[in-house]
Design a protein around this motif. Structure first.
Motif: not given
Length: 503
Positions: A286-303
């Motif tokens: 599966e390919v899951v893309s995470i989008i959202g405004p800056s500071g929404s927690g996207k990078t923190t989640l993937i890390r």
């Protein structure tokens, strides 16, 4: 006015005592510098350690020996057998006493130079090594120390020159170095200036020779000054590694646990809640893309998935087995972490290639470290990974010789070389010029077509819509909406529609 006796001065360059004294100075300087390099590195690492006892001990050592004059230390060490008679056999030798005193003193100075070099290595280099499953001492040996040494080398070279000049102080303990030989001469013939001119020239000669040698070393370590290497031969037999059957996507097959299962993960930085009970699963292929405004927690989640970021609560499962968790607020990772971390590949926003080695060596480093086979086989697979992203013809180059898009494709190949079960992409195109974005996106599309499981944090909405099986929209540390691309982009969610209109 008395003229300088040049004939006398020239004859001193044939004096065997001066040449033996010069050899003593060179030997003492080289040994002090070399041993100080090693001990200073350990001291610098201890000072940067997270262990309070090590850090404090290093701080005290550096403070004390930088405060103590070398002359005092020399006399103390030489006379130490008066307190400890057992040391008389060693310290009664002026050379041994002088060497020990100079090492003790210089290690403190060299440690601070090393620490400056270590701090000069970007944090991303550490994270890239960790993401490849390279352990602490492996990261030091392969990634951090080579770069830190290159950064610190000008200061270390300057410290070597200081050491050469400081050897003149060992005359106080009757070591027959250059200055002491000169003193013995001018106390007999009273030609002080004449003799000291020659003494100075001997020191200048030693410093000049070693300055030239260190300059050559510095030039050799500077990969940006090396001549263009010959392209790496790409042998036909490596094509088998390229055309291996792609993994067949299973998506959400019945009875098959997801590759990654995030359950109620929370994370705060101080009073700011970055992740608030986030739950998400990612299935095989599966390919899951995470989008959202800056500071929404996207990078923190993937890390959090590859442990580059700890969590305060919740749990993450990898292939149905516990991976990381925070029971009662105590962060824990799986006991088999070092073996399982290689199942997760990571591509960073800022590439994080290792600048001191070639493109091919970047890709080969982790498989060689993990002993994934013979060097020849690993080399073939590395070239195959580079060919997959159309970078095999640049295998001989160094990262600084590549464009941003090329560097990111090499970073993808480096992660692929470990044959991970899942690939994480942290905004892989955000650091690129617009004209370079498409070449990276095409490489990711190729992986998606082959069934690679991927989680992608991105601001490229068209790309996310085209490549994704599911899209996750995050805001304020929570998953606000998720679903298939056609559902996410249908415009029924007003907040999501507003974000997409601004993206």
């Amino acid at each position: 006015m008395t003229a300088i006796d040049w004939q006398y001065a020239l004859n001193l360059f044939l004096d065997s005592d001066f040449w033996w004294a010069s050899l003593t100075v060179v030997t003492l300087s080289v040994l002090t510098w070399t041993i100080g390099l090693v001990l200073g590195l350990f001291l610098a690492l201890a000072k940067e350690s997270s262990t309070p006892v090590l850090r404090r001990a290093a701080e005290v050592y550096i403070w004390f020996f930088r405060s103590l004059p070398l002359l005092v230390l020399l006399i103390f060490v030489y006379n130490l057998p008066q307190l400890v008679p057992q040391l008389g056999g060693l310290l009664s030798n002026p050379f041994a006493a002088g060497l020990i005193a100079m090492i003790a003193s210089e290690t403190a100075y060299i440690a601070e130079i090393h620490r400056g070099g270590l701090l000069g290595v970007p944090k991303g280099q550490l994270e890239a090594g960790r993401a490849l499953g390279i352990r602490y001492f492996g990261r030091l040996r392969l990634i951090i120390v080579p770069q830190a040494f290159r950064i610190a080398l000008p200061s270390l070279a300057n410290e070597f020159i200081t050491i050469v000049k400081l050897t003149s102080l060992v005359s106080v303990i009757s070591l027959s170095e250059i200055l002491l030989v000169g003193q013995r001469l001018y106390t007999q013939n009273f030609k002080v200036i004449d003799t000291l001119i020659v003494v100075a020239l001997y020191y200048v000669l030693i410093v000049s020779i070693f300055s030239l040698l260190i300059a050559r070393l510095e030039a050799w370590l500077d990969v940006s000054r090396r001549r263009q290497a010959q392209p790496v031969a790409y042998f036909e037999e490596s094509r088998d590694a390229i055309t291996a059957p792609a993994r067949i996507p299973s998506k959400a097959s019945p009875g098959v646990p997801p590759v990654v299962d995030i359950c109620g993960v929370s994370k705060s930085f101080g009073t700011k809640r970055v992740l608030n009970g986030v739950s998400l699963d990612v299935c095989e292929g599966e390919v899951v893309s995470i989008i959202g405004p800056s500071g929404s927690g996207k990078t923190t989640l993937i890390r959090t998935l590859n442990t580059l970021q700890d969590i305060d609560g919740g749990e993450i499962f990898l292939e149905g087995r516990p991976w990381v968790g925070a029971p009662e607020g105590r962060y824990q990772v799986d006991s088999d972490f070092n073996n399982r971390i290689t199942e997760i590949g990571m591509v960073f926003q800022s590439f994080n290639l290792f600048p001191h080695v070639s493109v091919l060596d970047n890709v080969m480093m982790a498989p060689l470290y993990h002993r994934r086979g013979e060097r020849k086989i690993i080399r073939q697979k590395a070239l195959a990974a580079l060919r997959k992203v159309d970078m095999h013809t640049n295998a001989h180059k160094f990262p600084h010789q590549l464009s941003g898009g090329q560097q990111q494709r090499v970073a993808i190949a480096r992660a692929l070389a470990m044959e991970p079960r899942i690939m994480l992409f942290d905004e892989p195109t955000s650091a690129l010029d617009p004209e370079l974005v498409n070449e990276v996106l095409r490489a990711i599309e190729t992986l998606a077509a082959e069934g690679m499981t991927m989680v992608i944090v991105t601001h490229e909405m068209r790309f996310a819509r085209k490549i994704s099986d599911r899209i996750v929209f995050m805001e304020h540390g929570e998953i606000v909406s998720k679903g298939k691309p056609e559902t996410i982009f249908d415009g029924t969610d007003s907040r999501l529609a507003t974000f997409l209109a601004q993206a």
